[in-house]
Every structure is written in structure tokens, then in C-alpha cells.
Motif scaffolding. Structure first.
Motif, mmCIF file in Angstrom:
data_model
loop_
_atom_site.group_PDB
_atom_site.id
_atom_site.type_symbol
_atom_site.label_atom_id
_atom_site.label_comp_id
_atom_site.label_asym_id
_atom_site.label_seq_id
_atom_site.Cartn_x
_atom_site.Cartn_y
_atom_site.Cartn_z
ATOM 1 N N ASP A 79 -16.764 -23.735 -0.694
ATOM 2 C CA ASP A 79 -17.077 -24.662 -1.790
ATOM 3 C C ASP A 79 -17.510 -26.020 -1.247
ATOM 4 O OD1 ASP A 79 -16.628 -22.862 -3.761
ATOM 5 O OD2 ASP A 79 -14.635 -23.599 -4.312
ATOM 6 N N GLU A 80 -16.853 -26.433 -0.178
ATOM 7 C CA GLU A 80 -17.251 -27.715 0.421
ATOM 8 C C GLU A 80 -18.673 -27.607 0.970
ATOM 9 O OE1 GLU A 80 -15.883 -28.661 4.235
ATOM 10 O OE2 GLU A 80 -16.458 -30.770 4.076
ATOM 11 N N ALA A 81 -18.954 -26.496 1.635
ATOM 12 C CA ALA A 81 -20.307 -26.309 2.192
ATOM 13 C C ALA A 81 -21.347 -26.385 1.072
ATOM 14 C CB ALA A 81 -20.390 -24.977 2.929
ATOM 15 N N ALA A 82 -21.031 -25.735 -0.071
ATOM 16 C CA ALA A 82 -21.983 -25.752 -1.195
ATOM 17 C C ALA A 82 -22.192 -27.190 -1.687
ATOM 18 C CB ALA A 82 -21.460 -24.866 -2.326
ATOM 19 N N MET A 83 -21.109 -27.946 -1.720
ATOM 20 C CA MET A 83 -21.254 -29.343 -2.154
ATOM 21 C C MET A 83 -22.085 -30.143 -1.143
ATOM 22 S SD MET A 83 -18.419 -32.319 -2.732
ATOM 23 C CE MET A 83 -18.428 -32.816 -1.024
ATOM 24 N N LEU A 84 -21.840 -29.904 0.134
ATOM 25 C CA LEU A 84 -22.595 -30.641 1.158
ATOM 26 C C LEU A 84 -24.089 -30.297 1.096
ATOM 27 C CD1 LEU A 84 -20.091 -30.513 4.170
ATOM 28 C CD2 LEU A 84 -20.636 -32.476 2.718
ATOM 29 N N ILE A 85 -24.374 -29.044 0.782
ATOM 30 C CA ILE A 85 -25.781 -28.648 0.613
ATOM 31 C C ILE A 85 -26.387 -29.438 -0.557
ATOM 32 C CG2 ILE A 85 -27.257 -26.704 -0.163
ATOM 33 C CD1 ILE A 85 -26.528 -26.448 2.775
ATOM 34 N N LEU A 94 -19.302 -23.390 9.166
ATOM 35 C CA LEU A 94 -17.992 -23.223 8.528
ATOM 36 C C LEU A 94 -16.982 -23.005 9.646
ATOM 37 C CD1 LEU A 94 -19.429 -21.369 5.583
ATOM 38 C CD2 LEU A 94 -17.538 -22.949 5.258
ATOM 39 N N GLY A 95 -16.102 -23.953 9.840
ATOM 40 C CA GLY A 95 -15.200 -23.918 10.982
ATOM 41 C C GLY A 95 -14.128 -22.852 10.907
ATOM 42 N N TYR A 96 -13.968 -22.237 9.723
ATOM 43 C CA TYR A 96 -12.874 -21.285 9.503
ATOM 44 C C TYR A 96 -13.415 -20.112 8.685
ATOM 45 C CZ TYR A 96 -11.108 -25.870 10.576
ATOM 46 O OH TYR A 96 -10.944 -27.094 11.175
ATOM 47 N N PRO A 97 -12.879 -18.904 8.903
ATOM 48 C CA PRO A 97 -13.393 -17.743 8.156
ATOM 49 C C PRO A 97 -13.207 -17.911 6.647
ATOM 50 C CG PRO A 97 -11.948 -17.059 9.958
ATOM 51 C CD PRO A 97 -11.806 -18.544 9.838
ATOM 52 N N GLN A 98 -14.157 -17.416 5.899
ATOM 53 C CA GLN A 98 -14.113 -17.474 4.426
ATOM 54 C C GLN A 98 -14.043 -16.050 3.911
ATOM 55 O OE1 GLN A 98 -14.242 -20.687 2.870
ATOM 56 N NE2 GLN A 98 -13.897 -21.173 5.025
ATOM 57 N N TRP A 99 -13.453 -15.862 2.719
ATOM 58 C CA TRP A 99 -13.350 -14.488 2.214
ATOM 59 C C TRP A 99 -13.929 -14.319 0.815
ATOM 60 C CZ3 TRP A 99 -12.750 -10.430 5.154
ATOM 61 C CH2 TRP A 99 -12.603 -9.180 4.525
ATOM 62 N N GLN A 100 -13.830 -15.309 -0.072
ATOM 63 C CA GLN A 100 -14.215 -15.109 -1.478
ATOM 64 C C GLN A 100 -15.695 -14.726 -1.590
ATOM 65 O OE1 GLN A 100 -12.899 -18.500 -3.860
ATOM 66 N NE2 GLN A 100 -11.119 -18.628 -2.525
ATOM 67 N N PRO A 101 -15.954 -13.465 -2.053
ATOM 68 C CA PRO A 101 -17.328 -12.945 -2.000
ATOM 69 C C PRO A 101 -18.335 -13.765 -2.805
ATOM 70 C CG PRO A 101 -15.750 -11.188 -2.446
ATOM 71 C CD PRO A 101 -14.988 -12.460 -2.517
#
Ligand code: PLP
Length: 402
Positions: A79-85, A94-101
Motif C-alpha cells: 500500500d505504501e508503494a502504491a501511494m509512493l507511485i 519493497l524491502g519485505y515480502p508481501q502477500w495480499q494478492p
């Protein structure tokens, strides 16, 4: 020019006069010196900004604009990445693994639109999960392999528990899965040596512990370099290094060692920019305290005690006194052990000779960097004795990621 602590208190008190407290601030002159010093400390490597330690887009823009040394952001959630975009940032790792598809799919669509977003993985399950989403979207997705950089000594795990991939033998099958997939691309590798980058070795009152940590760090630096080199050489041997865009290492506290590793292309840094309380405790470097918060003295329960409104912002991590906010200015104030910095009231013992009035500010420093911004809607920016702006924090944007 700020010289003594007394001058600094007077400087901030005058510059911020009339502002309603509490407020958080950033000293842009100090921040700029930290930005220049961190760029210098990186040697010939690029620096990727750890957004978790900044949490304020305006500050990240300032750092990126300061020098070509700064390249890209290490962010912490999808979600943060989407906001930064949306905010116009690019080259996100993304410094950490993400899971929510659904969150991943949104970012994958941004990749399809030409944005540079790299996902962190450390196991076959992560890879297969991302591959499914990438295939559904019909978009090739860049991945970064997180290689564990901790050390296991008898009776001591020196480092953090993150990735299970601690050797080339363990990395290889996961790397091969990525290479074999038409929907994935091995974009980078990352190894975070938290036991060097995130662990103070000059903690006041702990001489013995400090010398043990310094010794362990020295030993660990050599092991980390060897492990990272072996992984890079392994990737070269199986022909997987051609596509590799970056080899990411470290954090603020490991710049001196990370920059010496030939295979490293970039170092992540975040905390050093604000230089919060915990970052006073490193022997190898010192940046300037550039961020903090002000609370107001509202009562005096005894002549030698003043009590402030608010103030209790404790840092995350294993609970210890070092996670407590630090009374910064004026010099000569002390937290009371039985109360600490409180939810609504913070009493402070006042040194003899220090005269303070109701309504005066007390400036604190958070133990950690970015967490300060979770408590305030904006950072009041001061430069040259003047308030020059108010920079909205993630919290001020209504954003709360973790
Ligand atoms: C993966 C990773 N890289 C780098 C860092 C370093 O960040 P900082 O410079 O803020 O210490 C961290 C901090 O926790 C991290 O988790």
C-alpha cells in the motif's frame, strides 16, 4: 550558527515561537548536512532511501534531489508503494515480502505501465505466489532475493530473523525458479546485516557490552562480505547475474563496511537523515540530530519539577530504556523513572539553575527515525532561524501502513 546546547535551545525556542505545541520539527540545515555526509559515507555506491525511517514525501524528494548518489526508495508495504507511485516516486524496492494478492496485483499493473517496482522474496512460496499474479496480469515482474546476513554463534543468534536463505546452496533453487519463469525477472539481491547496521556499539554506561559487540561486529563484517560475494558469484556461474540490476546492502550503521564490498552496488540508508536517539550510540559515525518534537510545560508540581502536556512516544522493538524518547533541550532536564514520558503528562526534574516558565517548550528526540512521523500530521521545517514550511507526514496524509 548553532554552537552550544544552550544556544540551540534558544535558537529553536525563538524560531518556533507562537507555534501550538505539541509539534514535530525537522531542522533542514542539519538534515542537509546529514544528507551530504551520508552521500560521502557511501563512497562510490548509490544510496537507496529507507522510507520507513523518513515517512514524509517532501523529505524524500529533498534527499533524492540533492545528489545523483541517491537512487530509489526501499519501501515497506504494498500500500505504501502504491501511494509512493501516486506521489510520483519511482524505482521502488519493497524491502519485505508481501502477500495480499489484490495489493500485489495493483503494483504489478503499475509495473506494466512502466514503473520500476521490485518485490522481495526469500522462498519458493513467495516466488510461486508472485508468478501466479504476474501470469494473471500478463506482466513480467522484477524480484529481489533477500539473503540472510545474520550469524549463528554458539548460544547467540547475532542478527535478525528474516530470510531462510543464508548460503548460495540455499539461494540457488529459489534463484533457479525465478530464472525459469517467463513471468519473473531476477532484478536484485539484498542482504541486511542488522547486527552491524542497526546495533549501537557505544551505548553509555555499557563498556563491556560495547566491546563485545564491537568484536562481534568486526567478525561478522568479514562473514557478511564473504556470504554476499559467494551468492553473487553463484548467480554469475548459473548465468543469472546478467539481468541483475543491483546488489543492495546494509543500513545507516553499516555504510563504512558495506561500501568496501566490491559486489555491492547500493546501500540502503534512512535513519541517519533524522539521526534519532539510538543513532548516538555508534562508534564509527555521528550525524546531527535533525528531527524532534516539542511539548509545552503546563504545570510545576514542585519547584524542581516541571510537567509537560504529552510527550510519551516510545519506539518499537524489544522493550528497554533505550526505546524511550530522549529529553533533548534545554539541557538539565531528566525524565523520572517511575513515569517516563507519559501519554498525556510528562514530569521532568529540573537541574538547579535552569529557569523555565509555563508555556516554554521542551524538545525531545524519538529513539527511532520514522516512527516520529506516525505521531504528527506534519514536520515543521526550520532553516536559518525561520520556519520555512510544514511537510505533511504519512500520518498527515491519512496513511498508516504498519
Ligand atoms: C531491509 C532493511 N534494509 C535497511 C535498513 C536500514 O535502515 P536505516 O538506515 O534506517 O537503519 C533496514 C532497517 O530496519 C531494513 O529493514
Amino acid at each position: 550558527m548553532q554552537t552550544t546546547m544552550k544556544d540551540t535551545y534558544a535558537y529553536y525556542k525563538t524560531a518556533f515561537a507562537g507555534l501550538p505545541m505539541p509539534f514535530a520539527f525537522v531542522d533542514l540545515d542539519r538534515l542537509d548536512r546529514n544528507i551530504a555526509a551520508i552521500a560521502q559515507a557511501a563512497g562510490h555506491k548509490k544510496v537507496r532511501i529507507a522510507s520507513k525511517s523518513i515517512r514524509c514525501p517532501e523529505i524524500m524528494r529533498r534527499i533524492l534531489a540533492s545528489s545523483p548518489v541517491y537512487q530509489g526508495i526501499m519501501c515497506y508495504t504494498a500500500d505504501e508503494a502504491a501511494m509512493l507511485i501516486r506521489e510520483g516516486f519511482d524505482d521502488l524496492l519493497l524491502g519485505y515480502p508481501q502477500w495480499q494478492p489484490d495489493r500485489i496485483a495493483e503494483l504489478v499493473r503499475s509495473v506494466g505501465e512502466g514503473r520500476s517496482i521490485t518485490f522481495m522474496v526469500d522462498c519458493a512460496e513467495h516466488v510461486q505466489h508472485l508468478e501466479r499474479i504476474a501470469a494473471e496480469q500478463g506482466i513480467v515482474v522484477p524480484l529481489c532475493l533477500d539473503v540472510d546476513m545474520s550469524a549463528d554463534y554458539p548460544g547467540l543468534h547475532f542478527g535478525v530473523w528474516r530470510s531462510p536463505l543464508a548460503s548460495w546452496e540455499q539461494v540457488r533453487p529459489v534463484a533457479e525458479l525465478i530464472i525459469a519463469s517467463p513471468w519473473l525477472k531476477l532484478d536484485g539481491i539484498m542482504g541486511y546485516e542488522a547486527q552491524i547496521a542497526g546495533l549501537g556499539d557505544q551505548v553509555p554506561g555499557k563498556p563491556l557490552k560495547n566491546s563485545v559487540i564491537r568484536w562481534l561486529k568486526k567478525r561478522s563484517i568479514a562473514e557478511v562480505a564473504k556470504r554476499r560475494r559467494e551468492v553473487v558469484e553463484g548467480l554469475e556461474a548459473i548465468g543469472a547475474s546478467e539481468e541483475l540490476r543491483f546488489v543492495n546492502a546494509g543500513g545507516t550503521g553499516s555504510m563504512d563496511s558495506s561500501r568496501l564490498e566490491a559486489c555491492v552496488t547500493e546501500i540502503t540508508a534512512g535513519s541517519g537523515f533524522y539521526s534519532p536517539g539510538l543513532f548516538d550510540a555508534y562508534s564509527g559515525f555521528r550525524y546531527e540530530p535533525a528531527a524532534g518534537y516539542a511539548v509545552e510545560i503546563v504545570r510545576r508540581p514542585r519547584p524542581d519539577i516541571v510537567t509537560c502536556m504529552g510527550g510519551g512516544y516510545t519506539a518499537s522493538g524489544a522493550v528497554g530504556i533505550e526505546k524511550q524518547a530522549q529529553v533533548y533541550l534545554p539541557e538539565g532536564l531528566e525524565l523520572l523513572p517511575l513515569e517516563g514520558a507519559g501519554e498525556v503528562q510528562t514530569p521532568l526534574r529540573v537541574k538547579r539553575g535552569l529557569s523555565l516558565s509555563l508555556g516554554d517548550p521542551v524538545f525531545f528526540r524519538h529513539a527511532k527515525a520514522g516512527e516520529l512521523c506516525e505521531r504528527f500530521l506534519q514536520l515543521v521545517a526550520v532553516s536559518n532561524g525561520q520556519v520555512v514550511g510544514e511537510y505533511v507526514t504519512y500520518r498527515g496524509m491519512g496513511a498508516c501502513f504498519v
